[in-house]
Design an enzyme around this catalytic site. Structure first.
Site, PDB file in Angstrom:
ATOM      1  N   SER A  29      -8.531 -11.087 -26.326  1.00  0.00           N
ATOM      2  CA  SER A  29      -9.951 -11.072 -26.677  1.00  0.00           C
ATOM      3  C   SER A  29     -10.877 -11.425 -25.527  1.00  0.00           C
ATOM      4  CB  SER A  29     -10.185 -12.074 -27.815  1.00  0.00           C
ATOM      5  OG  SER A  29     -11.538 -12.135 -28.185  1.00  0.00           O
ATOM      6  N   ASN A  30     -12.135 -10.942 -25.658  1.00  0.00           N
ATOM      7  CA  ASN A  30     -13.213 -11.393 -24.784  1.00  0.00           C
ATOM      8  C   ASN A  30     -13.600 -12.840 -25.075  1.00  0.00           C
ATOM      9  OD1 ASN A  30     -13.792  -9.248 -23.054  1.00  0.00           O
ATOM     10  ND2 ASN A  30     -15.249  -8.293 -24.455  1.00  0.00           N
ATOM     11  N   SER A  62      -7.139  -1.694 -30.927  1.00  0.00           N
ATOM     12  CA  SER A  62      -8.561  -2.047 -30.927  1.00  0.00           C
ATOM     13  C   SER A  62      -9.389  -1.055 -31.732  1.00  0.00           C
ATOM     14  CB  SER A  62      -9.090  -2.095 -29.488  1.00  0.00           C
ATOM     15  OG  SER A  62     -10.464  -2.445 -29.464  1.00  0.00           O
ATOM     16  N   ARG A  71     -24.342  -7.234 -32.685  1.00  0.00           N
ATOM     17  CA  ARG A  71     -23.028  -6.939 -32.099  1.00  0.00           C
ATOM     18  C   ARG A  71     -23.153  -6.008 -30.897  1.00  0.00           C
ATOM     19  NH1 ARG A  71     -17.660  -6.603 -32.154  1.00  0.00           N
ATOM     20  NH2 ARG A  71     -16.635  -4.585 -32.014  1.00  0.00           N
ATOM     21  N   ASN A  96     -12.503  -0.716 -30.845  1.00  0.00           N
ATOM     22  CA  ASN A  96     -13.566  -0.419 -29.886  1.00  0.00           C
ATOM     23  C   ASN A  96     -13.130   0.677 -28.914  1.00  0.00           C
ATOM     24  OD1 ASN A  96     -15.417  -2.646 -30.677  1.00  0.00           O
ATOM     25  ND2 ASN A  96     -13.723  -3.925 -29.964  1.00  0.00           N
ATOM     26  N   PHE A 128     -14.364   1.688 -26.146  1.00  0.00           N
ATOM     27  CA  PHE A 128     -14.420   1.281 -24.743  1.00  0.00           C
ATOM     28  C   PHE A 128     -13.176   0.498 -24.347  1.00  0.00           C
ATOM     29  CE2 PHE A 128     -16.204  -2.573 -26.665  1.00  0.00           C
ATOM     30  CZ  PHE A 128     -15.609  -3.581 -25.918  1.00  0.00           C
ATOM     31  N   ASP A 129     -12.634  -0.272 -25.280  1.00  0.00           N
ATOM     32  CA  ASP A 129     -11.434  -1.070 -25.038  1.00  0.00           C
ATOM     33  C   ASP A 129     -10.210  -0.166 -24.960  1.00  0.00           C
ATOM     34  OD1 ASP A 129      -9.940  -3.392 -24.694  1.00  0.00           O
ATOM     35  OD2 ASP A 129     -10.085  -4.026 -26.789  1.00  0.00           O
ATOM     36  N   ASP A 147      -6.970  -6.625 -30.142  1.00  0.00           N
ATOM     37  CA  ASP A 147      -8.357  -7.064 -30.024  1.00  0.00           C
ATOM     38  C   ASP A 147      -8.688  -7.855 -31.295  1.00  0.00           C
ATOM     39  OD1 ASP A 147     -11.186  -6.962 -29.073  1.00  0.00           O
ATOM     40  OD2 ASP A 147     -11.419  -5.737 -30.878  1.00  0.00           O
ATOM     41  N   THR A 189     -11.577  -5.761 -34.966  1.00  0.00           N
ATOM     42  CA  THR A 189     -10.263  -5.160 -35.198  1.00  0.00           C
ATOM     43  C   THR A 189      -9.481  -5.958 -36.229  1.00  0.00           C
ATOM     44  OG1 THR A 189     -10.221  -4.301 -32.932  1.00  0.00           O
ATOM     45  CG2 THR A 189      -8.114  -4.405 -34.111  1.00  0.00           C
ATOM     46  N   LYS A 234     -13.531  -7.236 -20.723  1.00  0.00           N
ATOM     47  CA  LYS A 234     -13.137  -5.854 -20.988  1.00  0.00           C
ATOM     48  C   LYS A 234     -14.350  -4.953 -20.784  1.00  0.00           C
ATOM     49  CE  LYS A 234     -10.034  -7.147 -24.842  1.00  0.00           C
ATOM     50  NZ  LYS A 234      -9.827  -6.927 -26.302  1.00  0.00           N
TER      51      LYS A 234
END
Length: 227
Positions: A121-122, A178, A44, A180, A182-183, A8, A12, A154
């Site tokens: 990545s998003n 990551s 963010r 995150n 959630f990721d 990520d 990250t 994601k």
């Protein structure tokens, strides 16, 4: 077959709070410079919320648009009265955020073990390529894989399936890296291995019963564990 580490990017590899100094300057003009850290955090969080909501709605837009809309919202919510010039400047700053201090060295050590490293990545490929280039770490990745290629965000399972298809590597040989939760949960749910980079000791992990395979404090610790 070599193990692939899919990193990520935002939060990250790249320090998204690197914008705080600029926020202090811009908000200082309206006497609210002390709100910079809070503004950065809420910006963010709202950006991620917008990507989740758009994903559920099937109303995809590039991640940069989520970022700008979140900036507008945060300005309204905190009543900071940023001008359009200020917002344009902050978006430019967001496109050249710094890498975390240990990133370059850690990536070098991981590459030396024979592991393949990609950015995942998003953000759009163009945005991520530019971000990694200015941070001086683009050459550490054999490829940049963006959710923009399938117009999802994601943690949609289709995103992780797309990653596997692009890499042509079995799930058991693919690690998501990551910061995150959630990721990490999304990747584990999709059958990948995942490492959580817990950059803040105060950061909790979601109590969903899906845990990371590995938890580290930074990328140096990751290279020590996987190297």
């Amino acid at each position: 077959m070599a193990t692939v580490l899919a990193f990520d990017v935002y939060g990250t590899l790249i320090d998204t709070h690197g914008v705080v100094t600029e926020l202090e300057e811009r908000l200082g003009k309206t006497g609210k410079g002390e709100m910079a850290a809070e503004f950065s955090r809420r910006w963010r969080d709202k950006k991620l919320e917008y990507s989740f909501r758009r994903g559920l709605m099937g109303a995809y837009v590039p991640f940069g648009q989520c970022t700008r809309e979140a900036l507008d919202f945060t300005d309204r919510a905190l009543q900071t009265q940023l001008s359009d010039v200020d917002k344009d400047h902050l978006m430019t700053v967001y496109a050249r955020l710094p890498a975390f201090a240990e990133t370059t060295g850690a990536l070098e050590r991981l590459a030396a073990t024979g592991m393949r490293c990609v950015a995942f990545s998003n953000g759009t490929r163009e945005a991520v390529e530019g971000l990694l280039e200015q941070a001086g770490i683009r050459e550490r990745f054999e490829d940049v894989i963006s959710v923009d290629e399938i117009k999802r965000f994601k943690p949609d399972p289709a995103v992780y399936a797309h990653l596997r298809n692009r890499l042509e590597v079995p799930p058991g040989d693919t690690w998501l890296i990551s910061s995150n939760p959630f990721d990490v949960i999304g990747a584990r749910h999709a059958g990948l291995h995942a490492a959580w980079v817990r950059r803040s000791l105060d950061a909790p992990f979601d109590p969903w019963g899906i845990e990371p395979d590995l938890t580290v404090t930074d990328l140096d610790a990751l290279s020590d564990r996987l190297g």
